[in-house]
Design a protein around this motif. Structure first.
Motif, short mmCIF file in Angstrom:
data_model
loop_
_atom_site.label_atom_id
_atom_site.label_comp_id
_atom_site.label_asym_id
_atom_site.label_seq_id
_atom_site.Cartn_x
_atom_site.Cartn_y
_atom_site.Cartn_z
N LEU A 232 0.83 -1.21 0.00
CA LEU A 232 0.00 0.00 0.00
C LEU A 232 0.86 1.26 0.00
CD1 LEU A 232 -2.82 -1.10 2.46
CD2 LEU A 232 -3.06 -0.62 0.02
N ALA A 233 1.97 1.22 0.72
CA ALA A 233 2.86 2.38 0.75
C ALA A 233 3.48 2.63 -0.62
CB ALA A 233 3.94 2.19 1.81
N GLN A 236 1.16 4.31 -3.21
CA GLN A 236 1.07 5.77 -3.13
C GLN A 236 2.19 6.48 -3.88
OE1 GLN A 236 -1.68 7.09 -1.71
NE2 GLN A 236 -2.26 4.95 -1.46
N ARG A 237 3.21 5.74 -4.29
CA ARG A 237 4.38 6.35 -4.94
C ARG A 237 4.52 5.99 -6.41
NH1 ARG A 237 5.44 5.65 0.43
NH2 ARG A 237 6.75 7.22 1.46
N LEU A 238 3.55 5.27 -6.94
CA LEU A 238 3.69 4.77 -8.32
C LEU A 238 3.58 5.86 -9.37
CD1 LEU A 238 1.78 1.35 -8.28
CD2 LEU A 238 4.21 1.82 -7.97
N LEU A 331 -5.79 -4.53 -1.81
CA LEU A 331 -5.11 -4.29 -3.08
C LEU A 331 -5.98 -4.43 -4.34
CD1 LEU A 331 -1.66 -5.97 -2.33
CD2 LEU A 331 -2.16 -3.52 -2.51
N THR A 332 -7.12 -5.07 -4.23
CA THR A 332 -7.98 -5.17 -5.41
C THR A 332 -8.39 -3.78 -5.87
OG1 THR A 332 -8.83 -7.36 -4.85
CG2 THR A 332 -10.20 -5.99 -6.27
N GLY A 333 -8.23 -3.52 -7.18
CA GLY A 333 -8.58 -2.22 -7.74
C GLY A 333 -7.45 -1.21 -7.72
N THR A 334 -6.31 -1.57 -7.12
CA THR A 334 -5.15 -0.68 -7.13
C THR A 334 -4.27 -1.00 -8.33
OG1 THR A 334 -3.75 -2.15 -5.81
CG2 THR A 334 -5.17 -0.61 -4.61
N ARG A 335 -3.36 -0.08 -8.68
CA ARG A 335 -2.45 -0.33 -9.80
C ARG A 335 -1.52 -1.50 -9.50
NH1 ARG A 335 -0.30 5.72 -10.15
NH2 ARG A 335 -0.66 5.40 -7.91
#
Length: 347
Positions: A232-233, A236-238, A331-335
């Motif tokens: 998750l951290a 936020q930086r992708l 994490l589902t739905g995240t890049r």
């Protein structure tokens, strides 16, 4: 586990498995004197090697004497191995000044760090013309104040690595525009690999059973903390152009494509022949075939299977369902979640 193999494991954690066997076994002659290696190391270098082995032996003794509950401690909310990266190391690391041309390799434990480190070393060697691997310990949380001074004097490009939670990485890596390559792996195979690596490892708490280790992983009570908090951290930086994520599974599927994309990210100008050669030398089977030369007696610990989906031989149906629920929650739905392709590799 014999004391010698245990020492090699500690050495491997400190300096990288490729160098551990040579550092522990090959630096002394039959009269227990330090000898020159093929590159005619200096007397000062030999003295440093002697001190290095003495330090490893001291760490081994300390690790074996510690109670399990004292082998981990929390720093900024994350668990770290007390023997290998004491608080003194992490505090000193906060002041490390990154350079714009640094390469930082980041991976949660057992997500393929040694693999990606070897690939990038080959890429740097092809770019710079260097024919020998770096002697720099790959994980910077193990440096300590003394070695950090050496890091500060090292020529560019520096290839550094870490398992640190992204919030605990020195801030200068984010402000200097250094290139940060992050390696991830699906959480089920990560857990299995971490379980096997932790068994009989003297610097971390003893593993009581698969069931107990599974529970610790799911709550984040393992060295370097929660897999999902790391993910998750990084999510936020992708958006940063200086951060690139690759996955273990992507490289397993098409390593040459991965090497090409990493080369472009770093700005390396490699020929098609160089890209192909690096890819061929970096497959799991190629590395395993060469593992006794590069990793010595701990080769079997590192090159266990290299498979995607080995979790199926360890997880119960209930454990698999629980992991699915936690992944979907975070994490589902995240890049990053999409890039991990969880449904394909974990269901």
């Amino acid at each position: 586990m014999t004391s010698r193999v245990a020492l090699l494991l500690v050495a491997a954690v400190c300096i990288g498995f490729a160098a551990a066997e040579k550092e522990v076994d090959s630096c002394k002659d039959s009269e227990n004197k330090w000898v020159k290696d093929d590159q005619s190391c200096s007397k000062d270098a030999a003295t440093s090697k002697s001190r290095f082995v003495d330090q490893l032996q001291s760490k081994m003794q300390r690790a074996q004497a510690l109670r399990d509950e004292d082998k981990l401690y929390r720093y900024k909310g994350v668990l770290y191995p007390a023997v290998m990266c004491p608080e003194e190391h992490l505090r000193a690391l906060e002041h490390l000044q990154a350079r714009h041309n640094d390469i930082l390799l980041v991976a949660y434990p057992k997500c393929g760090f040694n693999w990606i480190f070897g690939v990038v070393e080959k890429m740097v060697a092809a770019t710079t013309g260097a024919d020998t691997p770096s002697k720099m310990p790959p994980l910077m949380e193990f440096f300590g104040p003394e070695l950090l001074k050496v890091v500060g004097q090292s020529p560019s490009p520096r290839v550094l690595g870490t398992h640190l939670h992204p919030d605990n990485i020195p801030p200068s890596f984010y402000t200097s525009k250094a290139k940060i390559l992050v390696m991830f792996r699906n959480p089920k195979d990560t857990l299995v690999s971490m379980y096997h690596f932790s068994k009989n490892n003297p610097v971390v708490p003893s593993v009581k059973s698969w069931e107990s280790f599974y529970g610790q992983f799911m709550t984040g009570d393992v060295p370097w903390g929660s897999y999902f908090e790391h993910a998750l951290a990084w999510e936020q930086r992708l958006s940063s152009p200086n951060v690139m994520v690759v996955t273990y599974e992507e490289l397993q599927q098409d390593l040459e494509r991965g090497v090409r994309e990493m080369s472009q990210f770093f700005g390396f100008r490699l020929t098609e022949d160089q890209l192909k050669n690096i890819s061929e030398q970096s497959t799991f089977s190629a590395m395993k075939d060469n593992s006794m030369e590069t990793h010595g007696n701990v080769a079997h610990v590192i090159f266990r299977k290299g498979e995607v989906g080995d979790w199926r031989s360890h997880f119960t149906a209930e454990q698999s369902t629980e992991m699915d629920r936690v992944f979907n929650k975070h994490l589902t739905g995240t890049r990053l979640g999409d890039q991990l392709n969880y449904q394909l590799h974990c269901q």
